[in-house]
Design an enzyme around this catalytic site. Structure first.
Site, mmCIF file in Angstrom:
data_model
loop_
_atom_site.group_PDB
_atom_site.id
_atom_site.type_symbol
_atom_site.label_atom_id
_atom_site.label_comp_id
_atom_site.label_asym_id
_atom_site.label_seq_id
_atom_site.Cartn_x
_atom_site.Cartn_y
_atom_site.Cartn_z
ATOM 1 N N PRO A 182 4.836 4.303 1.579
ATOM 2 C CA PRO A 182 4.209 4.528 2.878
ATOM 3 C C PRO A 182 3.424 3.282 3.277
ATOM 4 C CG PRO A 182 3.481 6.154 1.236
ATOM 5 C CD PRO A 182 4.319 5.157 0.539
ATOM 6 N N HIS A 183 3.611 2.859 4.517
ATOM 7 C CA HIS A 183 2.970 1.621 4.955
ATOM 8 C C HIS A 183 2.665 1.686 6.446
ATOM 9 C CE1 HIS A 183 7.339 1.208 5.373
ATOM 10 N NE2 HIS A 183 7.084 0.475 6.450
#
Length: 150
Positions: free
Chosen positions: A65-66
């Protein structure tokens, strides 16, 4: 950008319990806010928005996740090994157990993409992944992901 520039040994958490993807995003946002002094709701909102564009679960039990987040002054990474895998809507439909959160300041997309690429490449290494999944302490995982960099 080297992983060791954005992740400290304390940024590796093992045997974390999360009931769901949403719960995991909340846990990571809480930790990110605590470490960075950023607003937790800004972090979780950015991560949820990114996940709506498509899951960051890229297969083999791994998710990254970014998101760029207002209030984040410098790139930050957090690696989590879950106690039990959870559904993450990954591309291969496998549950995830290794998650690396990346938070960056808004703006410099080139550095952001380089960091994402570096971490992705590292996590795709079968040797690194084996170490992450079998390590008995966070220090072993940190060494595997951040210390032996190209």
């Amino acid at each position: 950008m080297k992983i060791s520039e954005v992740m400290r040994p304390d940024d590796v958490l093992i045997d974390v319990s999360a009931a769901s993807k949403a719960n995991l995003l909340q846990l990571m946002s809480n930790r990110g806010a605590q470490v960075l002094g950023a607003d937790r709701s800004d972090i979780v909102g950015a991560l949820e928005h990114r996940e709506k564009l498509g899951s960051t679960g890229f297969g083999a039990g791994i998710a990254i996740p970014h998101a760029p987040v207002e209030g984040v002054a410098a790139p930050f990474a957090l690696l989590i090994r879950l106690a039990r895998p959870i559904a993450f809507e990954a591309i291969d439909d496998r549950p995830v157990d290794v998650i690396c959160l990346i938070l960056t300041p808004p703006g410099d997309q080139a550095e952001y993409l380089k960091l994402l690429s570096t971490i992705s490449r590292k996590l795709r290494s079968s040797e690194t992944l084996k170490t992450i999944r079998s390590a008995t302490d966070a220090g072993q995982i940190y060494a595997a992901i951040a210390m032996c960099e190209d």
